[in-house]
Design a protein around this motif. Structure first.
Motif, PDB file in Angstrom:
ATOM      1  N   LYS A  53      10.050  16.162  -2.121  1.00 49.87           N
ATOM      2  CA  LYS A  53      10.116  14.741  -2.421  1.00 49.87           C
ATOM      3  C   LYS A  53      10.728  13.964  -1.259  1.00 49.87           C
ATOM      4  O   LYS A  53      10.293  12.845  -0.941  1.00 49.87           O
ATOM      5  CB  LYS A  53      10.931  14.525  -3.691  1.00 49.87           C
ATOM      6  N   LEU A  54      11.746  14.529  -0.615  1.00 50.13           N
ATOM      7  CA  LEU A  54      12.366  13.867   0.526  1.00 50.13           C
ATOM      8  C   LEU A  54      11.464  13.923   1.760  1.00 50.13           C
ATOM      9  O   LEU A  54      11.409  12.964   2.532  1.00 50.13           O
ATOM     10  CB  LEU A  54      13.719  14.512   0.839  1.00 50.13           C
ATOM     11  N   ARG A  55      10.777  15.031   1.938  1.00 48.38           N
ATOM     12  CA  ARG A  55       9.897  15.151   3.105  1.00 48.38           C
ATOM     13  C   ARG A  55       8.708  14.211   3.030  1.00 48.38           C
ATOM     14  O   ARG A  55       8.098  13.885   4.053  1.00 48.38           O
ATOM     15  CB  ARG A  55       9.408  16.599   3.259  1.00 48.38           C
ATOM     16  N   GLU A  56       8.362  13.771   1.820  1.00 45.96           N
ATOM     17  CA  GLU A  56       7.272  12.811   1.681  1.00 45.96           C
ATOM     18  C   GLU A  56       7.650  11.442   2.235  1.00 45.96           C
ATOM     19  O   GLU A  56       6.774  10.657   2.589  1.00 45.96           O
ATOM     20  CB  GLU A  56       6.871  12.682   0.206  1.00 45.96           C
ATOM     21  N   ARG A  57       8.940  11.145   2.301  1.00 41.81           N
ATOM     22  CA  ARG A  57       9.400   9.873   2.844  1.00 41.81           C
ATOM     23  C   ARG A  57       9.546   9.987   4.360  1.00 41.81           C
ATOM     24  O   ARG A  57      10.332  10.799   4.855  1.00 41.81           O
ATOM     25  CB  ARG A  57      10.764   9.486   2.262  1.00 41.81           C
ATOM     26  N   PRO A  58       8.826   9.191   5.132  1.00 43.43           N
ATOM     27  CA  PRO A  58       8.997   9.241   6.595  1.00 43.43           C
ATOM     28  C   PRO A  58      10.429   8.925   7.033  1.00 43.43           C
ATOM     29  O   PRO A  58      10.917   9.482   8.014  1.00 43.43           O
ATOM     30  CB  PRO A  58       8.017   8.167   7.089  1.00 43.43           C
ATOM     31  N   GLY A  59      11.110   8.052   6.277  1.00 36.97           N
ATOM     32  CA  GLY A  59      12.482   7.714   6.633  1.00 36.97           C
ATOM     33  C   GLY A  59      13.452   8.869   6.545  1.00 36.97           C
ATOM     34  O   GLY A  59      14.529   8.831   7.154  1.00 36.97           O
ATOM     35  N   SER A  60      13.084   9.915   5.801  1.00 36.66           N
ATOM     36  CA  SER A  60      13.961  11.080   5.698  1.00 36.66           C
ATOM     37  C   SER A  60      14.106  11.802   7.033  1.00 36.66           C
ATOM     38  O   SER A  60      15.117  12.470   7.275  1.00 36.66           O
ATOM     39  CB  SER A  60      13.424  12.053   4.636  1.00 36.66           C
ATOM     40  N   TYR A  61      13.109  11.661   7.903  1.00 36.89           N
ATOM     41  CA  TYR A  61      13.211  12.274   9.228  1.00 36.89           C
ATOM     42  C   TYR A  61      14.281  11.562  10.066  1.00 36.89           C
ATOM     43  O   TYR A  61      14.955  12.194  10.886  1.00 36.89           O
ATOM     44  CB  TYR A  61      11.858  12.219   9.935  1.00 36.89           C
ATOM     45  N   LEU A  62      14.426  10.260   9.847  1.00 43.34           N
ATOM     46  CA  LEU A  62      15.508   9.535  10.510  1.00 43.34           C
ATOM     47  C   LEU A  62      16.859  10.003   9.996  1.00 43.34           C
ATOM     48  O   LEU A  62      17.800  10.192  10.774  1.00 43.34           O
ATOM     49  CB  LEU A  62      15.346   8.034  10.257  1.00 43.34           C
ATOM     50  N   VAL A  63      16.957  10.194   8.675  1.00 49.43           N
ATOM     51  CA  VAL A  63      18.206  10.673   8.086  1.00 49.43           C
ATOM     52  C   VAL A  63      18.539  12.064   8.603  1.00 49.43           C
ATOM     53  O   VAL A  63      19.690  12.363   8.953  1.00 49.43           O
ATOM     54  CB  VAL A  63      18.101  10.677   6.544  1.00 49.43           C
ATOM     55  N   GLY A  64      17.527  12.947   8.668  1.00 43.27           N
ATOM     56  CA  GLY A  64      17.755  14.302   9.171  1.00 43.27           C
ATOM     57  C   GLY A  64      18.166  14.326  10.628  1.00 43.27           C
ATOM     58  O   GLY A  64      19.061  15.090  11.030  1.00 43.27           O
ATOM     59  N   SER A  65      17.527  13.486  11.446  1.00 41.19           N
ATOM     60  CA  SER A  65      17.881  13.413  12.867  1.00 41.19           C
ATOM     61  C   SER A  65      19.312  12.919  13.053  1.00 41.19           C
ATOM     62  O   SER A  65      20.072  13.447  13.883  1.00 41.19           O
ATOM     63  CB  SER A  65      16.896  12.500  13.598  1.00 41.19           C
ATOM     64  N   LEU A  66      19.698  11.894  12.266  1.00 45.24           N
ATOM     65  CA  LEU A  66      21.067  11.381  12.335  1.00 45.24           C
ATOM     66  C   LEU A  66      22.068  12.434  11.870  1.00 45.24           C
ATOM     67  O   LEU A  66      23.170  12.547  12.424  1.00 45.24           O
ATOM     68  CB  LEU A  66      21.194  10.116  11.489  1.00 45.24           C
ATOM     69  N   ALA A  67      21.687  13.225  10.862  1.00 45.82           N
ATOM     70  CA  ALA A  67      22.573  14.285  10.371  1.00 45.82           C
ATOM     71  C   ALA A  67      22.768  15.374  11.427  1.00 45.82           C
ATOM     72  O   ALA A  67      23.866  15.938  11.551  1.00 45.82           O
ATOM     73  CB  ALA A  67      22.001  14.887   9.079  1.00 45.82           C
ATOM     74  N   ILE A  68      21.728  15.681  12.189  1.00 50.61           N
ATOM     75  CA  ILE A  68      21.864  16.654  13.282  1.00 50.61           C
ATOM     76  C   ILE A  68      22.875  16.154  14.307  1.00 50.61           C
ATOM     77  O   ILE A  68      23.735  16.902  14.787  1.00 50.61           O
ATOM     78  CB  ILE A  68      20.497  16.905  13.950  1.00 50.61           C
ATOM     79  N   LEU A  69      22.782  14.869  14.623  1.00 50.70           N
ATOM     80  CA  LEU A  69      23.695  14.277  15.601  1.00 50.70           C
ATOM     81  C   LEU A  69      25.133  14.286  15.077  1.00 50.70           C
ATOM     82  O   LEU A  69      26.059  14.699  15.786  1.00 50.70           O
ATOM     83  CB  LEU A  69      23.233  12.854  15.907  1.00 50.70           C
ATOM     84  N   ASP A  70      25.321  13.837  13.827  1.00 52.23           N
ATOM     85  CA  ASP A  70      26.669  13.752  13.263  1.00 52.23           C
ATOM     86  C   ASP A  70      27.253  15.118  12.927  1.00 52.23           C
ATOM     87  O   ASP A  70      28.470  15.308  13.000  1.00 52.23           O
ATOM     88  CB  ASP A  70      26.647  12.893  11.991  1.00 52.23           C
TER      89      ASP A  70
END
Length: 380
Positions: A53-70
């Protein structure tokens, strides 16, 4: 004698004595923040990777990328900061130079992530049925690449081209407490040159002021849309005339608006924790090193690390999907390391496996209840 000299040097630099209560409390706080950031953002990354369900949202990739950074890159800066605050007089030149560039690059990348997340929310609310076409997963990835590369280019390449790299490092090292300008004024200039000031101003406008102004405009428009939507919903309730397509659009907008508010909270938390550092940096660049007390700047620098641990908490409180995935992650980890945990749930057992006593009693009570019910039906 050497220890006394080290203590005097640390006092000049505004660095804490490692044996002082203040230093111990600050170090423990930073360690806890670091661990919380790693654990929380690891949960966010795992949630995005596991949830369809989260992977269906393109914005989740932004959240995941930010989580990698943080969760993985920012803790490295925390470790260097702890080393610098407690052992500044023995810290090598590499520690100071690395942290001064590394931390600024990470901050710029974080801001660009928040900028992209704001646009993602704005498009999702304004065009709820076509947002995934306008900002597809491929487009999100194409936008993330420059968000990671441009700050590195601006901080690593541009200073070499305009011959301000050494002065930039010296200026940031003074802010971090690596250089005691009072002890060697001939080697360290108290004010930065014009090219360095222009480069600093350019980075501030490009990576800080510009994105924040755009984010303010976007969220101002989202607030107006939210207000109009509430008034329209009230009018539709009175008239009771609303088509199925309108219901679908309204439901989508309401869902996207809630997540937009969540991103707004994340941006607000970032502003509260980061803007004091940027303000101090601009003041020091204009008026010279020493205008801002070193301990105050070090405190503001430590506060920015708190932001890395905040996002996962915000997601868990604001998003039911993330909250559900976090619970699944915790439950799976506990089941892995604690045998028999969750055995009370019938679906956890396989055929032939022994069941705990609690489940057996529950099954017996259920069987007795079913038997008594059947007997009562037969008598009737």
């Amino acid at each position: 004698m050497s220890n006394q000299g080290a203590s005097n040097q640390s006092a000049k630099l505004g660095v804490l004595d490692p044996s002082s209560p203040e230093s111990i409390i600050e170090t423990l706080a930073l360690v806890l923040i670091c661990l919380s950031s790693i654990i929380g953002n690891s949960c966010v990354i795992t949630a995005v990777a596991r949830s369809e369900k989260l992977r269906e949202r393109p914005g989740s990739y932004l959240v995941g990328s930010l989580a990698i950074l943080d969760g993985f890159l920012m803790p490295v800066a925390m470790a260097f900061h702890i080393t610098l605050r407690n052992f500044s007089w023995t810290a090598s030149e590499f520690v100071c130079n690395f942290l001064s560039d590394y931390l600024i690059i990470l901050i710029y990348i974080v801001i660009l992530h928040l900028f992209l997340m704001s646009w993602d929310r704005f498009i999702s609310v304004v065009y709820p049925l076509h947002s995934q076409i306008i900002l597809s997963r491929r487009k999100i990835v194409c936008l993330l690449i420059p968000a990671w590369i441009v700050p590195v280019f601006s901080m690593g390449v541009v200073p070499l081209l305009i011959n301000t790299h050494e002065q930039g490092i010296s200026f940031r090292n003074k802010l971090l407490g690596c250089i005691d300008s009072s002890s060697s004024p001939s080697k360290v200039e108290l004010t930065s040159s014009k090219p360095h000031q222009l480069h600093l101003l350019f980075n501030t406008l490009l990576f800080v002021v510009g994105p924040f102004l755009v984010m303010l405009v976007l969220y101002g428009k989202l607030s107006l849309i939210s207000s109009k939507q509430e008034n329209k919903v009230g009018a539709n309730v009175v008239s009771s005339e609303i088509t199925q397509n309108e219901r679908r659009v309204k439901a989508k907008k309401t869902k996207e608006m809630k997540w937009a508010k969540t991103v707004g909270i994340v941006i607000g938390a970032f502003a509260l924790t980061y803007l004091p550092v940027f303000a101090c940096t601009l003041v020091e660049a204009k008026l010279g090193h020493g205008v801002i007390p070193q301990k105050l700047f070090s405190f503001f620098a430590a506060v920015i690390f708190l932001n890395s641990a905040i996002n996962a908490v915000v997601y868990s409180f604001r998003s039911q999907v993330y909250r559900k995935e976090f619970k699944r992650i915790v439950r799976d980890l506990v089941r892995k390391f604690v045998p028999g945990f969750g055995a009370q749930e019938g679906h956890c057992f396989h055929v032939g496996e022994p069941q705990p006593l609690g489940l057996s009693l529950h099954a017996q009570e259920a069987a007795q209840t079913q038997a008594s019910s059947s007997g009562a039906i037969q008598k009737a």
